[in-house]
Enzyme design. Sequence first.
Site, PDB file in Angstrom:
ATOM      1  N   GLN C 138      14.224  24.369  -6.382  1.00  0.00           N
ATOM      2  CA  GLN C 138      12.864  24.016  -6.743  1.00  0.00           C
ATOM      3  C   GLN C 138      11.882  25.017  -6.157  1.00  0.00           C
ATOM      4  OE1 GLN C 138      10.474  21.474  -4.309  1.00  0.00           O
ATOM      5  NE2 GLN C 138      10.733  19.841  -5.798  1.00  0.00           N
ATOM      6  N   GLY C 139      11.043  25.573  -6.991  1.00  0.00           N
ATOM      7  CA  GLY C 139      10.088  26.569  -6.488  1.00  0.00           C
ATOM      8  C   GLY C 139       8.664  26.028  -6.547  1.00  0.00           C
ATOM      9  N   TYR C 140       8.347  25.129  -5.648  1.00  0.00           N
ATOM     10  CA  TYR C 140       6.982  24.592  -5.592  1.00  0.00           C
ATOM     11  C   TYR C 140       6.236  25.150  -4.375  1.00  0.00           C
ATOM     12  CZ  TYR C 140       8.235  20.904  -9.011  1.00  0.00           C
ATOM     13  OH  TYR C 140       8.624  20.214 -10.110  1.00  0.00           O
ATOM     14  N   SER C 141       6.821  24.915  -3.175  1.00  0.00           N
ATOM     15  CA  SER C 141       6.104  25.230  -1.937  1.00  0.00           C
ATOM     16  C   SER C 141       5.882  26.729  -1.751  1.00  0.00           C
ATOM     17  CB  SER C 141       6.883  24.721  -0.725  1.00  0.00           C
ATOM     18  OG  SER C 141       6.945  23.327  -0.756  1.00  0.00           O
ATOM     19  N   SER C 173      15.459  24.922  -1.053  1.00  0.00           N
ATOM     20  CA  SER C 173      16.838  24.659  -0.643  1.00  0.00           C
ATOM     21  C   SER C 173      17.786  25.154  -1.716  1.00  0.00           C
ATOM     22  CB  SER C 173      17.063  23.171  -0.360  1.00  0.00           C
ATOM     23  OG  SER C 173      16.344  22.375  -1.231  1.00  0.00           O
ATOM     24  N   GLU C 256      13.968   6.504 -13.037  1.00  0.00           N
ATOM     25  CA  GLU C 256      14.618   5.545 -12.164  1.00  0.00           C
ATOM     26  C   GLU C 256      15.334   6.153 -10.969  1.00  0.00           C
ATOM     27  OE1 GLU C 256      18.890   4.185 -13.662  1.00  0.00           O
ATOM     28  OE2 GLU C 256      17.324   3.785 -15.126  1.00  0.00           O
TER      29      GLU C 256
END
Lengths: 363, 363, 417, 417
Positions: C138-141, C173, C256
């Site tokens: 995931q490349g958000y931060s 990560s 969910e």
Amino acid sequence: MDFGLSADQLLFQQTLRRFLAEQCPMTRVRAIMETETAHDLALWQGLCGLGVPGLIVPAEHGGGGLELLDLALAAEELGYACTPGPFLGHALATICVIEGASEEQRGHWLPTMAEGTSIGTVAWGEAGSQWNPEHWATFYEGGTLSGEKLFVPFANVADVLLVGARNAEGSVRLYRVEREAPGITITPLAVVDMTRKVQHVRFERTPATPLEGPPSGLQRAIDAGCILVAADAFGGSRRCLEMAVSYAKTREQFGQVIGAFQAVKHQLANMACELEPALSLWWYAAHAYDHIRDQCERHAAMVKAHLTDLYDRMTRDATELHGGIGFTWEFDLHLWFRRAIFDRGFLGDAHYHRERAARLAGW
Amino acid sequence: MDFGLSADQLLFQQTLRRFLAEQCPMTRVRAIMETETAHDLALWQGLCGLGVPGLIVPAEHGGGGLELLDLALAAEELGYACTPGPFLGHALATICVIEGASEEQRGHWLPTMAEGTSIGTVAWGEAGSQWNPEHWATFYEGGTLSGEKLFVPFANVADVLLVGARNAEGSVRLYRVEREAPGITITPLAVVDMTRKVQHVRFERTPATPLEGPPSGLQRAIDAGCILVAADAFGGSRRCLEMAVSYAKTREQFGQVIGAFQAVKHQLANMACELEPALSLWWYAAHAYDHIRDQCERHAAMVKAHLTDLYDRMTRDATELHGGIGFTWEFDLHLWFRRAIFDRGFLGDAHYHRERAARLAGW
Amino acid sequence: MDLRFRPEYEAFRQEVRAFLTQHWTDEDRASAPPVNPRGMSLGTAIRNDERATRFRLAAIERGYLYRHVPRRYGGSEQPFDPLKLAIIQDEFRKAEAPGELIGQGPSMLVPTLLEHGTEEQKQRFIRDTLLGKIQWCQGYSEPGAGSDLASLRTRADLDGDFFVVNGHKIWTSNADTADWMFALVRTDPDKPKHEGISYLLIDMKSPGITVRPLRQMTGEADFNEVFLDNVRVPVTNLVGKRGQGWTVSRSTLKHERNLIGSALLSERVLDGVRFLAQALELRGRPAIQDPVLRARLVELETKVLASRYHGYRLLTLQARGEDPGIAGLVTKLYGTTLGYDVARLAMDVLSDRGLLAPGETTAPAMGMFLTAYMWSLGILIAGGTANIQRNVIAERGLGLPRDPRAQRDTGQNPKEG
Amino acid sequence: MDLRFRPEYEAFRQEVRAFLTQHWTDEDRASAPPVNPRGMSLGTAIRNDERATRFRLAAIERGYLYRHVPRRYGGSEQPFDPLKLAIIQDEFRKAEAPGELIGQGPSMLVPTLLEHGTEEQKQRFIRDTLLGKIQWCQGYSEPGAGSDLASLRTRADLDGDFFVVNGHKIWTSNADTADWMFALVRTDPDKPKHEGISYLLIDMKSPGITVRPLRQMTGEADFNEVFLDNVRVPVTNLVGKRGQGWTVSRSTLKHERNLIGSALLSERVLDGVRFLAQALELRGRPAIQDPVLRARLVELETKVLASRYHGYRLLTLQARGEDPGIAGLVTKLYGTTLGYDVARLAMDVLSDRGLLAPGETTAPAMGMFLTAYMWSLGILIAGGTANIQRNVIAERGLGLPRDPRAQRDTGQNPKEG
């Protein structure tokens, strides 16, 4: 196939909430709680009109034929509205009969209890905070009961008492006693929760009728009691949070509403964060009472402990958040603060129920 | 006639703090802790130069002749600076000798311990978290020790071990063992606190010398240990708070330093509010060790429990407050987080010491 | 309300058990690959070897896993049934059988693609992601933009059919092993705050990507920094509309897996703590006999159950098409603080043995509870700090005034997995 | 550091004991006036009957009480000696002998007069206040100006040698029985915020004063509202300079009574809880045998001791003329939350018996712990809310940025006593 309230349940909840808001606003609550009994016949009859006392009584005995969850929803609303009166003890007394009486006894006793013309209560706890039936000393012999029961809700108002006592074989069973029976002494007490008075009751060779159904009736009734108290605690907690949020939105200090201060916002957020999942918890326990019986006793113990701890914190935090006004008699908040103390003590404290839950898990 | 540090103590504190800041900055801490022993001779000699290892050793045996409070002040600074090395075990070993050895033994052993050329440690705890001497199984018979001790600090670095063991009469006493003695097996362990390594030590008919002074020596040393650990915990807690405050003043988010957010301010205020009175608490306990002996054991138990609980919360809160960077290896905060785990476990957990304090009060 | 274990559900449970007996044998269980020191990292706790994949395929075929995902994309496309879900989870847990993968791909990317992806994107990625054949990061931060995504700086400039991406991601990560990254990038730098952000799928084998490990406090490097230097990404890898990246990234929340995930994780750790407390001696008796630990264990189990049932409630609201309101906003804060408390209790059960580090062979559970403890703190931090959660609950849930200084809408740092 | 019980201190302790044996007999102890349902209210917990006064005079004569107050004003004027203080407090407590009065007069007015009063004011008020012959009430709070004293509205307009006071005070404990009120009033309405506030002594028998009881949550009315309608106050009753009222009112904080007061109160309640736990049966054994309650009792005793020693530390700093800094700012928050926790523990020790209300004869301790519990919450609220304390600690103590919106300097609502 879902985990939510049915349309009927939502309607019932709304109806009851509206009824209480109209028929038992806080001015009325205060008037009733100031009376000697804290029991108001008109209010009780109103609740009877809605079927509340008989919700869980089988339809063939004149009741609503519903489940514990429905009764717990009523308990939640009564807790939310801070309603005075003998609902809780009566509900538990009906459950004693439903679960612990013979079919014949049920036929005799339930109809008037379902319609609320015969008010019941339960006499369980004994000295030294003994809510564990194994340690009860009250005994039944030769058709009579002797012993002392503490914290009997509305004993002076009830027509019949469902008493837990030891028989000649040493087993603890339920007995039905009429309040007017000889040998009963009811001691009035000054109590903290003015909406739900309790008394001490002494039996001295008081004529009593053994319940002739399954011996499991007593534990079923205790489980139901834990769940109903949890629902009451939830209703009260929800009300406290609502009051605190509404106060934070209107009360100004230093030129802005206090709800604009991050510290206040976070305290309210923490309260909400604890409250929301607790709803599902007692829903589940109430549902388990009727549908997942093998999980019920342990869940009942856990929800009693968890919800009453929560109620304690919620009333405390809400009071603190209100500042000076929260500490006044005229402001209503302390009435829930007092109900929280009832809910914590009645049926035994949180630590007792947690230890019980540990033992039930075989730890 | 006052409750504060003397001019000498303040000077010593400053000197030690400056020494550690210069000689053992965090880069050095990391370099030392990455070594196999986490013991650096130069650093140790520097501390010896300041008289740290012998602070509490009587002057006639070559020490500083000071009190436990002075030693605890050193522990606080070492905790503040996250200093690696065998200080704690060594200090306790000297106290075993001071309090538990005969005059002759003191004369033999203390001088080298005071100057730090002979490093000591203590071997006390046993399996199952048994830090209570009454339950130790290690025994002394025919001049030798047998048994297993867990969590011995710097056993592989120490020259001598002060071991608690049961004698033929069933009494628990202190014994002095040389690390090079036969029958000792030291098991290296992977441990959380990299600045204070511990090992398991097994004795198999290991030659040992009984300490011939008062039998109370062991309990005195345990009390001292509790207080020194508390002082270390305080120093570390203080450092964590300082780091968190300083971070809150510089790190910007949403266009302002995070310390301007009320939520952050209040979290830091809560930390400070818990920290400040805790200082006086361990000061008092340290003072009581020398001057109010009848209060010492119970106070020692209380400060061990209280300060290590506090340390745990402080490291946790500081880490959370730092956000992502607090979770990195490169950022130093976790080194205190790890020391807090040492302080909590070594000498027994908080619950053990609270229960002990209850028993000492006769409850 | 209807959760009752009526005969058809008892039958279903038997069916699941029979399936497990047949498809997940003692031998399968025993064949666990050697303990991975990084095994406790977010979302990689679940086995992903060949046996596990074979088992998962069978379980999907039978309708036991990925029930919300259409069969054409590799799911089992089952009607929404929380009770069956509970039975499956219970039985799989008891049998120690591989469950749904909970890495960032299955948990975050798949729901996003299901809602916003093109048919081509769905076909290409979902099935392989669910089986762990495509690993995602995931490349958000970004450095300095922890909870404050409005200050995102990685740029993606359009150049024909490609975006050219430049920037620096952190806390990524598995970036070293991942095949793909889903990232938030700034495609319209001039637009204010969130409006200029887009959601992009980036092949990690693209030229210009450098991955550098980032060690966390546990001592392991489960995260990375990712440097993007003129990385070319086809415009077909844009998910949702350009400039809608913020909205696209949040669709995950409605699904969910996320609702139940955290409760499940705490349940597993709590199981471990209880087992530990039963097995471990503390001052002459099993730790679980200690009244204080015992009471805390019950208390936390109660909260774990509350968390689980709260998930049922949210699912039901979702199934009914009702807005969960505040109930939906508290889940993360409740779950992450609970996760911390559970891991913290493990440390108290360990008492002095908490000093033994992960990997120490003489330590109870090989010292893994310390890792769990540190991670529980890391998760508390990673999921947008608790303070930001509280802002969200107070403002969106309780209707308290917004703090004009903090853009807490952006604060929901969606980093988790 | 020097707290050691050296021979001279042991001798001092013996001396105190001998004094107590002689001057506070079993008969004195037994002669306690009937329990006053308002006995738990702030500061009136201590006996104030004739025997107590006689005893106090003897104790002052011997140098045991009011040691910081000069003899010429009715104190015992002793050198600062925390150890003797500790011995006196210990022995007085053990002997259940009357200590220093801790009402608003001795605790708040006396220190203020000592620092800011004229010689005439000191002579006139201090001695009688210390003996409880003059009862004081505090006129700070106003409706709508709880923690926010900047919005104080009661006016005092100069008219010759008199101030004419008009306004409305609230939360005024003992206003119905008090002889005098010390009040903050606005003498210069045009000046900003605190600058226009003065500190005034008002005779409660003055025409124009109306007192109306205010019931608090315990059901008793320990507070009042006070309406001031053209009340004439001689200018000689101004304490300190006009416009300096805010500063004058805060001098209290520097004095030892306040530093030790809260710890003492918690100590006394804790003594009660311990006694309760020893006497009360809980499920077949004394409550104190319950491991959970026992651990909490030790924990709170530890904090009570920390609070006491923290007081010693502050006194020492004061004696040395050093600024206590943050150490001085945390006392109140620590003490009030601790007070709450201690009272809360009593409720848990009581278990179901906590349901019995004050005055119920069959209740343990006549139900008084409920009152203590509610009061502990009231005190938490009264001393300026905990949030304002936290602001003060963060900003003045830790140097964090001030919140421009909140005037939290004014927030230290000095209401307490």
